[in-house]
Scaffold this motif. Sequence first.
Motif, PDB file in Angstrom:
ATOM      1  N   LEU A 149       0.838  -1.208   0.000  1.00  0.00           N
ATOM      2  CA  LEU A 149       0.000   0.000   0.000  1.00  0.00           C
ATOM      3  C   LEU A 149       0.873   1.259   0.000  1.00  0.00           C
ATOM      4  O   LEU A 149       0.509   2.279  -0.625  1.00  0.00           O
ATOM      5  CB  LEU A 149      -0.919  -0.012   1.221  1.00  0.00           C
ATOM      6  CG  LEU A 149      -1.989  -1.108   1.220  1.00  0.00           C
ATOM      7  CD1 LEU A 149      -2.749  -1.117   2.548  1.00  0.00           C
ATOM      8  CD2 LEU A 149      -2.965  -0.932   0.057  1.00  0.00           C
ATOM      9  N   TYR A 150       2.006   1.191   0.682  1.00  0.00           N
ATOM     10  CA  TYR A 150       2.950   2.311   0.657  1.00  0.00           C
ATOM     11  C   TYR A 150       3.449   2.573  -0.769  1.00  0.00           C
ATOM     12  O   TYR A 150       3.504   3.730  -1.215  1.00  0.00           O
ATOM     13  CB  TYR A 150       4.121   2.000   1.591  1.00  0.00           C
ATOM     14  CG  TYR A 150       5.347   2.841   1.356  1.00  0.00           C
ATOM     15  CD1 TYR A 150       5.450   4.120   1.899  1.00  0.00           C
ATOM     16  CD2 TYR A 150       6.409   2.357   0.593  1.00  0.00           C
ATOM     17  CE1 TYR A 150       6.578   4.894   1.683  1.00  0.00           C
ATOM     18  CE2 TYR A 150       7.538   3.124   0.378  1.00  0.00           C
ATOM     19  CZ  TYR A 150       7.624   4.401   0.919  1.00  0.00           C
ATOM     20  OH  TYR A 150       8.737   5.155   0.700  1.00  0.00           O
ATOM     21  N   LEU A 151       3.815   1.524  -1.482  1.00  0.00           N
ATOM     22  CA  LEU A 151       4.263   1.700  -2.869  1.00  0.00           C
ATOM     23  C   LEU A 151       3.193   2.384  -3.707  1.00  0.00           C
ATOM     24  O   LEU A 151       3.487   3.272  -4.519  1.00  0.00           O
ATOM     25  CB  LEU A 151       4.612   0.342  -3.481  1.00  0.00           C
ATOM     26  CG  LEU A 151       5.885  -0.360  -3.010  1.00  0.00           C
ATOM     27  CD1 LEU A 151       6.032  -1.707  -3.712  1.00  0.00           C
ATOM     28  CD2 LEU A 151       7.114   0.506  -3.256  1.00  0.00           C
ATOM     29  N   TYR A 152       1.955   1.980  -3.506  1.00  0.00           N
ATOM     30  CA  TYR A 152       0.862   2.514  -4.316  1.00  0.00           C
ATOM     31  C   TYR A 152       0.608   3.987  -4.007  1.00  0.00           C
ATOM     32  O   TYR A 152       0.470   4.812  -4.926  1.00  0.00           O
ATOM     33  CB  TYR A 152      -0.398   1.691  -4.067  1.00  0.00           C
ATOM     34  CG  TYR A 152      -1.561   2.082  -4.925  1.00  0.00           C
ATOM     35  CD1 TYR A 152      -1.495   1.979  -6.308  1.00  0.00           C
ATOM     36  CD2 TYR A 152      -2.746   2.556  -4.360  1.00  0.00           C
ATOM     37  CE1 TYR A 152      -2.573   2.339  -7.116  1.00  0.00           C
ATOM     38  CE2 TYR A 152      -3.827   2.909  -5.147  1.00  0.00           C
ATOM     39  CZ  TYR A 152      -3.732   2.803  -6.521  1.00  0.00           C
ATOM     40  OH  TYR A 152      -4.796   3.164  -7.307  1.00  0.00           O
ATOM     41  N   LYS A 153       0.579   4.321  -2.726  1.00  0.00           N
ATOM     42  CA  LYS A 153       0.238   5.688  -2.334  1.00  0.00           C
ATOM     43  C   LYS A 153       1.434   6.632  -2.426  1.00  0.00           C
ATOM     44  O   LYS A 153       1.334   7.729  -2.990  1.00  0.00           O
ATOM     45  CB  LYS A 153      -0.310   5.703  -0.899  1.00  0.00           C
ATOM     46  CG  LYS A 153      -0.552   7.106  -0.323  1.00  0.00           C
ATOM     47  CD  LYS A 153      -1.068   7.005   1.105  1.00  0.00           C
ATOM     48  CE  LYS A 153      -1.122   8.364   1.792  1.00  0.00           C
ATOM     49  NZ  LYS A 153      -2.129   9.265   1.208  1.00  0.00           N
ATOM     50  N   TRP A 154       2.572   6.233  -1.897  1.00  0.00           N
ATOM     51  CA  TRP A 154       3.691   7.144  -1.717  1.00  0.00           C
ATOM     52  C   TRP A 154       4.681   7.124  -2.879  1.00  0.00           C
ATOM     53  O   TRP A 154       5.424   8.088  -3.069  1.00  0.00           O
ATOM     54  CB  TRP A 154       4.429   6.813  -0.417  1.00  0.00           C
ATOM     55  CG  TRP A 154       3.585   7.007   0.793  1.00  0.00           C
ATOM     56  CD1 TRP A 154       2.745   6.103   1.362  1.00  0.00           C
ATOM     57  CD2 TRP A 154       3.470   8.192   1.566  1.00  0.00           C
ATOM     58  NE1 TRP A 154       2.111   6.643   2.453  1.00  0.00           N
ATOM     59  CE2 TRP A 154       2.547   7.930   2.607  1.00  0.00           C
ATOM     60  CE3 TRP A 154       4.063   9.447   1.499  1.00  0.00           C
ATOM     61  CZ2 TRP A 154       2.209   8.876   3.553  1.00  0.00           C
ATOM     62  CZ3 TRP A 154       3.734  10.387   2.458  1.00  0.00           C
ATOM     63  CH2 TRP A 154       2.815  10.104   3.466  1.00  0.00           C
ATOM     64  N   ARG A 155       4.734   6.019  -3.607  1.00  0.00           N
ATOM     65  CA  ARG A 155       5.700   5.927  -4.699  1.00  0.00           C
ATOM     66  C   ARG A 155       5.040   5.822  -6.067  1.00  0.00           C
ATOM     67  O   ARG A 155       5.725   5.822  -7.093  1.00  0.00           O
ATOM     68  CB  ARG A 155       6.618   4.711  -4.477  1.00  0.00           C
ATOM     69  CG  ARG A 155       7.553   4.859  -3.289  1.00  0.00           C
ATOM     70  CD  ARG A 155       8.616   5.893  -3.594  1.00  0.00           C
ATOM     71  NE  ARG A 155       9.497   6.115  -2.446  1.00  0.00           N
ATOM     72  CZ  ARG A 155       9.400   7.139  -1.629  1.00  0.00           C
ATOM     73  NH1 ARG A 155       8.452   8.047  -1.818  1.00  0.00           N
ATOM     74  NH2 ARG A 155      10.238   7.282  -0.622  1.00  0.00           N
ATOM     75  N   GLY A 156       3.726   5.718  -6.106  1.00  0.00           N
ATOM     76  CA  GLY A 156       3.034   5.616  -7.376  1.00  0.00           C
ATOM     77  C   GLY A 156       3.329   4.331  -8.128  1.00  0.00           C
ATOM     78  O   GLY A 156       3.196   4.272  -9.353  1.00  0.00           O
ATOM     79  N   VAL A 157       3.706   3.277  -7.392  1.00  0.00           N
ATOM     80  CA  VAL A 157       4.025   1.978  -7.980  1.00  0.00           C
ATOM     81  C   VAL A 157       2.883   1.017  -7.646  1.00  0.00           C
ATOM     82  O   VAL A 157       2.630   0.730  -6.485  1.00  0.00           O
ATOM     83  CB  VAL A 157       5.355   1.421  -7.440  1.00  0.00           C
ATOM     84  CG1 VAL A 157       5.635   0.042  -8.033  1.00  0.00           C
ATOM     85  CG2 VAL A 157       6.490   2.389  -7.738  1.00  0.00           C
ATOM     86  N   ASN A 158       2.208   0.538  -8.681  1.00  0.00           N
ATOM     87  CA  ASN A 158       1.027  -0.297  -8.467  1.00  0.00           C
ATOM     88  C   ASN A 158       1.421  -1.779  -8.412  1.00  0.00           C
ATOM     89  O   ASN A 158       1.690  -2.398  -9.432  1.00  0.00           O
ATOM     90  CB  ASN A 158       0.003  -0.059  -9.579  1.00  0.00           C
ATOM     91  CG  ASN A 158      -1.314  -0.767  -9.303  1.00  0.00           C
ATOM     92  OD1 ASN A 158      -1.405  -1.634  -8.430  1.00  0.00           O
ATOM     93  ND2 ASN A 158      -2.357  -0.395 -10.040  1.00  0.00           N
ATOM     94  N   ARG A 159       1.431  -2.307  -7.206  1.00  0.00           N
ATOM     95  CA  ARG A 159       1.647  -3.744  -6.989  1.00  0.00           C
ATOM     96  C   ARG A 159       0.444  -4.347  -6.262  1.00  0.00           C
ATOM     97  O   ARG A 159       0.557  -5.363  -5.584  1.00  0.00           O
ATOM     98  CB  ARG A 159       2.922  -3.982  -6.187  1.00  0.00           C
ATOM     99  CG  ARG A 159       4.199  -3.544  -6.877  1.00  0.00           C
ATOM    100  CD  ARG A 159       4.537  -4.446  -8.057  1.00  0.00           C
ATOM    101  NE  ARG A 159       5.822  -4.062  -8.663  1.00  0.00           N
ATOM    102  CZ  ARG A 159       5.956  -3.196  -9.639  1.00  0.00           C
ATOM    103  NH1 ARG A 159       4.871  -2.590 -10.137  1.00  0.00           N
ATOM    104  NH2 ARG A 159       7.153  -2.895 -10.127  1.00  0.00           N
TER     105      ARG A 159
END
Length: 517
Positions: A149-159
């Motif tokens: 969820l951190y990647l999705y919200k803070w880094r714009g990386v959708n995993r």
Amino acid sequence: MRRALTWLDTRWLALAVLFIAVFAMAARAPADTDTWWHLQAGRVTLESGHILQTDVFSHTRQGRPWVNHSWLSQVILYFLFHHFRYFGLGLFQALVVTLAFAFVYVQMEGDVFTRAFIVVLAAATSAVVWIARPQLLSFLLTAVLCYLLYLYKWRGVNRLWLIPPLFALWVNLHAGYALGFIVLVGFVAGEVLNNLLVWVSLPGYEPGHEPGCEDEDPIVPWRGVGLVVLVSLLSFLCLLFNPNTTRMWVYYLDTVSIGTLQDFIQEWRSPDFHPLYTQPFIWLLLATLAALGFSGRRVDGSDLALVAGFAYASLLAGRNMGPFALVAAPVLSRHVRPTIERWLRAARARGWLRPLRRAGRPPSAGLALVNWLLLALVLVAAGVKAYLPLRAEFNVDNERRTLPLEAVEWVQEHRPAGPMFNSYNWGGYLIWRLWPDYLVFVDGRTDLYGDELLGQYLQVRFARPGFQQVLDEYGVNFVLTEAGGFTDNFLALGGDGWTLAYSDDVAVIYVRENNEQ
């Protein structure tokens, strides 16, 4: 050669020391009372080739359906114990904890020293759940989910596509998958709050990043929130991929509805903050609140929802302090960083501190050599610390002090007639040592026994009126319980047809007078 030597600067040294320290902290005696029945269940599953779905360990619930939600974890734990004994369990425990905090660390902000301090505080907070049991894997998977969820919200990386298979694995490892849904609900609720606040304060603004300050947190737009909701629904459907199928949709609710959990089982009760080992939770919570106030940074909605939700859950049940530490550490770092940076800028402006050294400048050869020597010393110290509590001798001595090891040896030698009544806390150990020759009265599988039987157990445990009728109802012929407990003190009075057959500083055994051997 020189480049390899000077690679280890102070920051890399601090990072290495941090995770070596976390590993050493987590490398401790790996087994508690519930670990043992998980090991026995794993052994039966491996040896029979079938997942246990009915009770075979107790005489009070024998043959009844049992939701064995941790079957895969049990197989893993037994395999490690069978081949590597206590060292295998302890190494597994330390590696899982260290990996969980690696996922926490990469979500954090600030320099390595600030992160290290916060990670150590979070580790101390979560240490109450560090034991070689299936719930430790829930601890790790909670950290993994927060990272996705951190990647999705803070880094714009959708995993996000990894989340449904994560839950498919999780539901076979432990019923703590419910923690994952709490994280997802908190994340969605927080992002809904973020969007509503932006909509109210900035009409017509399309959320993505709140304008105005570089420290403001990204906001997941409505479409992204809908995607997380969809992934959550798919994850819920993935709970079907386990031997208990739809039963797992409501299993966790059935478990927490057992009143005896909150009344009697320590990890399900509100924590007692007088012992020192529970107080890091208070420190972490107060530090987070203080950082929120000092940072001058807007409180992100999902951060607020997760910290508040898990803090509330931790105050209700001590076992939730582990996941609280996982979600609070990144939030604390996000608000400590701007606070420290602001203070440092002010200190340099006043001449109290020297200007920062140019980033990326390698240390001198002498300093690098000192760093390598320090790292070697830390590794040796951590190795000694980790090795001592994982030795078989240490763990057997610990069992002798805290578990009915010698009483079990007496039972194995004298073979008193069953069935037996036993302490709840020792049920798992007795399953490991005495099954299949003797079946337990009760053990840590509270969902199997339910409030009615656990109430009967407590009636005997505290020698309440009518306890003798409970023993008669289940045909109990010997009682194995704590020395000096209520049951021991009452039966020691005599006159009820029970004779003391064995006693030591830990346990006592009473047998019915007409069944003495």
